[in-house]
Motif scaffolding. Structure first.
Motif, short mmCIF file in Angstrom:
data_model
loop_
_atom_site.label_atom_id
_atom_site.label_comp_id
_atom_site.label_asym_id
_atom_site.label_seq_id
_atom_site.Cartn_x
_atom_site.Cartn_y
_atom_site.Cartn_z
N HIS A 222 -50.88 14.96 3.62
CA HIS A 222 -50.71 13.55 3.29
C HIS A 222 -49.48 12.92 3.96
O HIS A 222 -49.12 11.79 3.63
CB HIS A 222 -50.63 13.38 1.77
N ASN A 223 -48.85 13.67 4.88
CA ASN A 223 -47.70 13.14 5.63
C ASN A 223 -46.59 12.62 4.73
O ASN A 223 -45.89 11.66 5.07
CB ASN A 223 -48.15 12.04 6.59
N ILE A 224 -46.43 13.26 3.59
CA ILE A 224 -45.39 12.82 2.66
C ILE A 224 -44.00 13.03 3.26
O ILE A 224 -43.08 12.24 3.02
CB ILE A 224 -45.53 13.56 1.32
N ASP A 225 -43.84 14.09 4.06
CA ASP A 225 -42.55 14.33 4.70
C ASP A 225 -42.15 13.16 5.59
O ASP A 225 -40.99 12.73 5.59
CB ASP A 225 -42.60 15.63 5.50
N THR A 226 -43.12 12.63 6.33
CA THR A 226 -42.85 11.48 7.21
C THR A 226 -42.51 10.24 6.40
O THR A 226 -41.60 9.48 6.74
CB THR A 226 -44.06 11.20 8.11
N ASP A 227 -43.26 10.04 5.31
CA ASP A 227 -43.00 8.88 4.46
C ASP A 227 -41.61 8.94 3.83
O ASP A 227 -40.89 7.93 3.77
CB ASP A 227 -44.05 8.80 3.34
N LEU A 228 -41.21 10.12 3.38
CA LEU A 228 -39.89 10.27 2.77
C LEU A 228 -38.78 10.03 3.80
O LEU A 228 -37.74 9.45 3.47
CB LEU A 228 -39.75 11.66 2.15
#
Length: 404
Positions: A222-228
Motif C-alpha cells: 500500500h506504499n505506506i512508507d512513501t506516504d509517511l
C-alpha cells in the motif's frame, strides 16, 4: 488524510492477524526481577556478570553504543579472551541478546564459555542516537538505511573491537538485519573479510521477495512508507521511549496481548517463550530506526531483489550511484575465504524459507559450512526462544571453538 488512514489500517491489520505465543511456553515461568525497569547494564550485572559501555564513531559521524560482557560469572578479570561480536536485527537493539536468563541468552552463554562478548547497536536505535555534528531532531540525521549500516556501522564496530582487544579476528553473529548489513560489509569492505572470517547468520535475510510478515508486506503493497515520508516522518517509531513507558504496564496486565503487538512489529514468535518476560521485552523493545530504513525494506518487497536504496528517479540515483538504477547486492560475489553458518526457520515470515533457500544457492559452495533449518522456528525464536540454547547455541559455540 489518506496516509493517516493507511497508517491506522496498517496498525489494525498487523495487530489483528498476528499469531499469539504458543501455550507451550507457560510452564517456563520465571520472575522478571524488575528487569523491565532496569537499564541494560543493570540487567546484566544483576545476574552476576560484568558489563561495560563503549562508544564508536563511524566514518560519517554517527556515535554508536556498544555493550561488552568481558567474562562470565566465574571469569578471571586478568585473562584475555577471544572477542565475539553480536549484531541485532530490524527495529531491535543489543537487548535482544540478553532478553532471557543466564543459560538461555546467547550473550551470557558465550561469556560463560570463556568469550569476550561485544554487542553492537545500529545508528538510530535507542542506544545510538548521537552524532558528531547532526542533531537527532534534524532530517539529515535520519537520512540512512541498512546501506549505511553495512558500509559504516559494522566496519566501525569491528575495527573498534579488534583494536580494543588486541585480537586480529573475531567471529561475527548477526540476526535478521544484522545479516543484511553483513552481506553488504563483506561485499564492499576487505577489512571486514579479514576481521571476521566466520559469519554466523540467524534468520538470514537478503532478497525478501516472498516475505510474509504482515506489517512489512502491508506497508509495501500500500506504499505506506512513501506516504509517511511525504508527511515528513523521519523516525520509525517516532518515540520509542514514550512507547515503552506506556507499554510496560500494558504487558504486565496481559502478556499475550503484549506479545501480539511486539510480534506485529518484529515478526511472529512460535518457539517456547517465557511469558513472564514480556514486560521486560516491552521495557526495552522495539529499538526504533529511521523511516528511510523501513522504506528500504518495503522497496525490497516491491522490487523483489536485494539492492541499494532506490531514490525514486534516474537523476537521483545517478547522483548517488552514477547509475540510473540502484546497484544490486550480488551474494554470488561473497568472498569464498569467509566461512558461513546459517540457521533458518520453517515458520519464519520475514526470512522466508524460499528466500533463504535462494540465498544459500547463490553463496559460493566453498563458503557454506552448515545450513540448519529448524522447522518450528519463526523470526524472533533465534534470539527469544528459551530452547534456542539447545536448538542453536550449542552449535554456535561448537563452530566458534572449531574455527577460533
Amino acid at each position: 488524510m489518506k496516509s493517516l488512514i493507511n497508517l491506522l489500517l496498517l496498525i489494525l491489520y498487523i495487530t489483528t492477524t498476528t499469531t499469539t505465543i504458543v501455550a507451550s511456553s507457560k510452564p517456563f515461568v520465571e520472575k522478571t526481577n524488575g528487569d523491565d525497569l532496569k537499564t541494560f547494564e543493570q540487567i546484566v550485572m544483576g545476574y552476576g556478570y560484568p558489563c561495560e559501555s563503549h562508544y564508536v564513531t563511524t566514518q560519517d559521524g554517527y556515535i554508536l553504543q556498544l555493550f561488552r560482557i568481558p567474562y562470565g560469572q566465574s571469569g578471571d578479570t586478568h585473562t584475555t579472551r577471544q572477542p565475539v561480536l553480536l549484531q541485532h536485527g530490524l527495529l531491535d537493539s543489543s537487548f535482544t541478546w540478553i532478553v532471557n536468563l543466564p543459560g538461555q541468552s546467547l550473550a551470557y552463554i558465550l561469556a560463560d564459555q570463556g568469550y569476550d562478548v561485544w554487542m553492537g547497536n545500529n545508528r538510530g536505535n535507542t542506544y545510538s542516537t548521537n552524532h558528531t555534528t547532526l542533531s537527532p531532531e534534524s532530517a539529515q540525521f535520519w537520512d540512512f538505511s541498512f546501506d549505511e549500516m553495512g558500509r559504516y556501522d559494522l566496519p566501525a564496530t569491528m575495527e573498534y573491537v579488534v583494536q580494543s582487544t588486541g585480537y586480529k579476528t573475531l567471529p561475527y553473529i548477526g540476526h535478521s538485519e544484522g545479516t543484511i548489513q553483513a552481506w553488504i560489509s563483506y561485499l564492499s569492505n576487505s577489512s571486514v573479510v579479514d576481521w571476521a572470517p566466520l559469519f554466523i547468520g540467524l534468520g538470514p535475510v537478503g532478497n525478501v521477495s516472498n516475505i510474509q510478515n504482515n506489517g512489512l508486506k502491508y506497508m509495501a503493497i500500500h506504499n505506506i512508507d512513501t506516504d509517511l515520508a511525504k508527511m515528513g516522518m523521519l523516525r520509525f517509531l517516532p518515540s520509542p521511549t514514550l512507547l515503552r513507558s506506556l507499554f510496560v504496564d500494558f504487558c504486565l496486565g496481559c502478556d499475550e496481548c503484549c506479545a501480539g503487538v511486539i510480534e506485529a512489529l518484529c515478526g511472529p514468535h512460535r518457539g517456547a517463550f517465557n511469558d513472564s518476560r514480556m514486560s521486560v521485552v516491552a521495557g526495552h523493545e522495539p529499538g526504533g530506526t529511521s523511516l528511510k530504513n523501513m522504506q528500504h525494506w518495503a522497496q525490497g518487497v516491491r522490487e523483489k531483489q536485494f539492492q541499494a536504496f532506490d531514490y525514486g528517479s534516474s537523476s537521483a540515483n545517478i547522483l548517488h550511484y552514477n547509475d540510473p538504477a540502484p546497484p544490486v547486492y550480488d551474494v554470488r560475489n561473497f568472498p569464498s575465504s569467509v566461512k558461513v553458518a546459517l540457521f533458518s526457520g520453517g515458520m519464519d515470515e520475514l526470512a522466508d524459507p524460499i528466500d533463504v533457500s535462494d540465498l544459500v544457492k547463490q553463496l559460493p559452495s566453498s563458503s557454506l559450512l552448515v545450513w540448519k533449518i529448524i522447522p518450528n522456528y519463526a523470526h524472533l525464536d533465534y534470539v527469544w526462544a528459551i530452547d534456542a540454547n539447545t536448538v542453536i547455541y550449542q552449535d554456535v559455540v561448537q563452530l566458534i571453538q572449531k574455527y577460533f
